[in-house]
Design an enzyme around this catalytic site. Structure first.
Site, mmCIF file in Angstrom:
data_model
loop_
_atom_site.group_PDB
_atom_site.id
_atom_site.type_symbol
_atom_site.label_atom_id
_atom_site.label_comp_id
_atom_site.label_asym_id
_atom_site.label_seq_id
_atom_site.Cartn_x
_atom_site.Cartn_y
_atom_site.Cartn_z
ATOM 1 N N LYS A 169 1.089 -1.484 -0.063
ATOM 2 C CA LYS A 169 -0.093 0.090 0.036
ATOM 3 C C LYS A 169 0.736 0.674 -0.554
ATOM 4 O O LYS A 169 2.017 1.088 0.624
ATOM 5 C CB LYS A 169 -0.672 -0.075 1.164
ATOM 6 C CG LYS A 169 -1.900 0.840 1.176
ATOM 7 C CD LYS A 169 -2.187 1.816 2.103
ATOM 8 C CE LYS A 169 -1.748 2.463 2.475
ATOM 9 N NZ LYS A 169 -0.788 3.970 2.095
ATOM 10 N N GLU A 243 9.487 1.189 10.669
ATOM 11 C CA GLU A 243 10.743 2.055 10.511
ATOM 12 C C GLU A 243 9.714 3.553 10.830
ATOM 13 O O GLU A 243 9.246 3.575 10.172
ATOM 14 C CB GLU A 243 11.503 1.711 8.940
ATOM 15 C CG GLU A 243 12.548 0.340 8.483
ATOM 16 C CD GLU A 243 13.179 0.455 9.254
ATOM 17 O OE1 GLU A 243 13.600 0.897 9.916
ATOM 18 O OE2 GLU A 243 13.776 -0.216 9.220
ATOM 19 N N CYS A 277 14.019 10.847 7.153
ATOM 20 C CA CYS A 277 13.688 10.793 8.607
ATOM 21 C C CYS A 277 15.285 10.281 9.190
ATOM 22 O O CYS A 277 15.298 10.934 10.922
ATOM 23 C CB CYS A 277 13.350 8.719 8.857
ATOM 24 S SG CYS A 277 13.544 8.079 7.126
ATOM 25 N N GLU A 376 10.243 15.923 15.201
ATOM 26 C CA GLU A 376 10.572 16.380 13.468
ATOM 27 C C GLU A 376 9.733 17.082 12.683
ATOM 28 O O GLU A 376 8.396 17.590 12.949
ATOM 29 C CB GLU A 376 10.084 14.203 13.079
ATOM 30 C CG GLU A 376 10.624 14.137 11.924
ATOM 31 C CD GLU A 376 10.411 12.596 11.179
ATOM 32 O OE1 GLU A 376 8.949 12.730 11.055
ATOM 33 O OE2 GLU A 376 11.611 12.150 10.669
HETATM 34 P P1 NAD Z 1 2.832 8.791 7.370
HETATM 35 O O1 NAD Z 1 2.756 7.688 8.564
HETATM 36 O O2 NAD Z 1 1.357 10.078 7.523
HETATM 37 O O3 NAD Z 1 1.929 8.038 6.819
HETATM 38 C C1 NAD Z 1 3.035 6.774 6.514
HETATM 39 C C2 NAD Z 1 2.706 5.867 5.139
HETATM 40 O O4 NAD Z 1 1.401 4.895 6.198
HETATM 41 C C3 NAD Z 1 1.678 6.262 4.260
HETATM 42 O O5 NAD Z 1 0.980 5.337 3.043
HETATM 43 C C4 NAD Z 1 0.058 6.492 5.116
HETATM 44 O O6 NAD Z 1 -1.239 6.273 4.261
HETATM 45 C C5 NAD Z 1 -0.108 5.165 5.828
HETATM 46 N N1 NAD Z 1 -1.057 5.359 7.336
HETATM 47 C C6 NAD Z 1 -0.789 6.215 7.665
HETATM 48 N N2 NAD Z 1 -1.599 6.291 8.647
HETATM 49 C C7 NAD Z 1 -2.147 4.520 9.087
HETATM 50 C C8 NAD Z 1 -2.250 3.959 9.312
HETATM 51 N N3 NAD Z 1 -2.935 4.584 11.324
HETATM 52 N N4 NAD Z 1 -2.450 2.993 9.415
HETATM 53 C C9 NAD Z 1 -2.231 2.213 8.715
HETATM 54 N N5 NAD Z 1 -0.804 2.848 7.745
HETATM 55 C C10 NAD Z 1 -1.090 4.898 7.628
HETATM 56 O O7 NAD Z 1 3.837 9.260 7.087
HETATM 57 P P2 NAD Z 1 4.177 10.607 5.878
HETATM 58 O O8 NAD Z 1 3.994 11.763 6.552
HETATM 59 O O9 NAD Z 1 3.569 9.551 4.936
HETATM 60 O O10 NAD Z 1 5.904 9.752 6.185
HETATM 61 C C11 NAD Z 1 6.881 10.402 6.502
HETATM 62 C C12 NAD Z 1 6.751 10.588 8.248
HETATM 63 O O11 NAD Z 1 7.537 8.557 7.623
HETATM 64 C C13 NAD Z 1 7.866 10.784 8.545
HETATM 65 O O12 NAD Z 1 7.799 10.649 10.561
HETATM 66 C C14 NAD Z 1 9.333 9.913 8.645
HETATM 67 O O13 NAD Z 1 10.298 9.821 9.112
HETATM 68 C C15 NAD Z 1 8.472 8.825 9.175
HETATM 69 N N6 NAD Z 1 10.432 7.736 7.592
HETATM 70 C C16 NAD Z 1 10.245 6.872 8.254
HETATM 71 C C17 NAD Z 1 11.431 6.473 7.875
HETATM 72 C C18 NAD Z 1 12.255 4.896 8.686
HETATM 73 O O14 NAD Z 1 12.797 4.326 7.961
HETATM 74 N N7 NAD Z 1 12.636 4.409 9.797
HETATM 75 C C19 NAD Z 1 11.567 6.453 6.603
HETATM 76 C C20 NAD Z 1 10.923 7.428 5.230
HETATM 77 C C21 NAD Z 1 9.737 8.426 6.341
#
Ligand code: NAD
Length: 474
Positions: A169, A243, A277, A376
């Site tokens: 997804k 992650e 991240c 963040e």
């Molecule tokens: P987000 O958590 O809002 O969304 C990430 C993904 O999760 C999207 O596909 C979203 O549709 C889905 N999602 C959101 N809420 C969900 C839920 N309750 N259940 C299941 N799926 C859900 O994050 P974002 O703002 O899109 O991305 C940025 C974040 O990702 C930042 O916090 C960043 O640090 C983190 N990130 C971490 C890594 C790592 O490897 N640690 C790498 C890249 C990004």
């Protein structure tokens, strides 16, 4: 137009969501907003394909994955350009992380799976035990928009190499590039159902996480969503890799060569417009050289070329969305209201009225307890924080909810490595921060659970079974 890839077929989505170009705000296309019934179909396809795929030999799987890599490589130029249009990543970076890195990952895990034994025999009290590594099953993978191809393939490559099947997804902001993975998989002859791609929003992700047909969840995204997913998986006893976010520290030691350090911080602290991240967004500077470090970081930020992410020379492109830009500008206001000194940036660049740009921003006189030092921001905003001793620098670095990345900058590598050892994070760089395909990547504390990359990344998609065998009596 096709917007979902399920059971080896592209199909139109029941519900769509616009995907907008970050630099211009123009419509790029319609992505899917996967529905529950479409996700049901995707999970069913993955379950049906599981027996055939896991019983294929590791060599057979490796052949397909190597062809998958070749098909992705052929698409490098178009994939990296599309990702840049979707999320604003500078094209030179996109070519590496969305272009060549995914293919390298597929080769790496194909080879690892083909070369490693899935069974090991250990002597036991009653005879011997066969320790088997079995694929964990159907994986529900959820990825964000910031490094869309790299983060998806960091899951796809080890999972498929291990013999798992998957429903991916992808995030709605990058729903279009996700389907390129389906095109390449189909061209490579990946059996139908082994990889299914259904971009959609948070509700689609939540539905997938609890789906009875899913055996393991692999999530990359925010800590807020990660906690919700962790709760659900805990109740279901479902293995999960999380992650999550970060607020990493760059510790500049008092012997650091600031020219070398600033060249490194250009990447460590501003890569991908700050939408990273592991970003070293808290710069810890020795009080004895504080003003010098602030001036150097300010000069670095002012010297970054901000503009069209499709231009080769651009260092900083736009943020992914107006929502993300507004969030970053809100943090600038929060920083000012907390009494930090805005040294450079903090606003929309005058020559970039379209798209979602924010100028590279530096705050000085920041307390580590300030919100701009603890939360963040996910944009091109760094804080410079003073410390007196190396021990205090480590304490400040560790005084964070997160523990994902970080960096140490010094003319004395051994001294820097010792400081790096004391910082509580999953990864840390010495005089550079660069992920290594062969080494585990992931976080501690609120930055997550589990690791990707390296052999540990393959192990995350395997479950262990011990077969106790009685010694035959003659
Ligand atoms: P987000 O958590 O809002 O969304 C990430 C993904 O999760 C999207 O596909 C979203 O549709 C889905 N999602 C959101 N809420 C969900 C839920 N309750 N259940 C299941 N799926 C859900 O994050 P974002 O703002 O899109 O991305 C940025 C974040 O990702 C930042 O916090 C960043 O640090 C983190 N990130 C971490 C890594 C790592 O490897 N640690 C790498 C890249 C990004």
């Amino acid at each position: 137009m096709t917007r979902l890839f399920i059971d080896g077929q592209f199909r139109a989505a029941d519900k769509v969501e616009p995907v907008v170009e970050a630099a211009t705000g123009h419509l790029l296309g319609q992505g899917s907003s996967a529905t529950e019934s479409e996700l049901d179909d995707a999970v069913t396809a993955a379950r049906t394909a599981l027996d055939g795929w896991r019983s294929a030999s590791p060599d057979e799987r490796a052949d397909v994955l190597n062809r998958f890599a070749a098909a992705l490589k052929e698409r490098t130029a178009s994939t990296s350009e599309l990702c840049t249009r979707e999320n604003g990543m500078p094209i030179a970076l996109s070519r590496g992380v969305n272009g060549s890195f995914p293919a390298a990952l597929l080769h790496y895990y194909a080879e690892m799976a083909a070369d490693s034994d899935v069974e090991e025999i250990r002597p036991s009290m009653i005879g011997h035990t066969i320790v088997r590594r079995e694929p964990v099953g159907v994986v529900g993978a959820i990825t964000p928009w910031n490094y869309p191809q790299a983060l998806a393939v960091m899951k796809i490559a080890p999972a498929l190499a291990a013999g798992c099947t998957m429903v991916l997804k992808a995030a709605p902001e990058t729903a279009l590039d996700a389907l390129i993975l389906g095109e390449a998989a189909a061209e490579a002859g990946l059996p139908p159902g082994v990889l299914n791609i259904a971009p959609g929003g948070a509700a689609a992700g939540a539905f997938l996480v609890q789906h009875p047909g899913v055996d393991k969840v692999a999530f990359t995204g925010s800590t807020v969503a990660g906690r919700l997913i962790g709760e659900v998986c805990g109740k279901l006893m479902r293995p999960v890799t999380l992650e999550l976010g970060g607020k990493s520290a760059a510790i500049v030691l008092d012997d650091a060569d600031l020219d070398v350090t600033m060249r490194g911080l250009k990447n460590a602290s501003f890569v991908n417009n700050g939408q990273t991240c592991h970003l070293s967004s808290r710069i810890l500077a020795p009080r004895s050289r504080y003003d010098e470090v602030v001036d150097a970081v300010a000069a670095l930020a002012e010297g970054l070329s901000v503009g069209d992410p499709l231009e080769e020379s651009t260092d900083v492109g736009p943020l992914v969305s107006s929502r993300q830009r507004d969030r970053v500008l809100d943090y600038v206001r929060i920083g000012e209201s907390e009494g930090a000194k805005l040294v450079v940036g903090g606003s929309i660049p005058e020559d970039q009225p379209r798209g979602w740009f924010v100028s590279p921003t530096v705050f000085a006189n920041v307390e580590n307890s300030a919100r701009i030092a603890q939360e963040e921001i996910f944009g091109p905003v760094v804080t410079v924080i003073a410390y007196d001793t190396d021990t205090e620098a480590v304490d400040l670095a560790n005084d964070s909810e997160f523990g994902l990345g970080g960096s140490v900058w010094s003319s004395d590598t051994d001294r820097a490595i010792n400081v790096a050892r004391a910082v509580r994070t999953g990864t840390i760089g010495v005089n550079e921060y660069q992920l290594d395909i062969q080494a585990p990547f992931g976080g501690v504390k609120a930055s997550g659970i589990g690791r990707e990359l390296g052999p540990e990344g393959l192990a995350a998609y395997q479950t262990l079974k011990s077969i106790y065998c009685l010694r035959p009596t003659d």
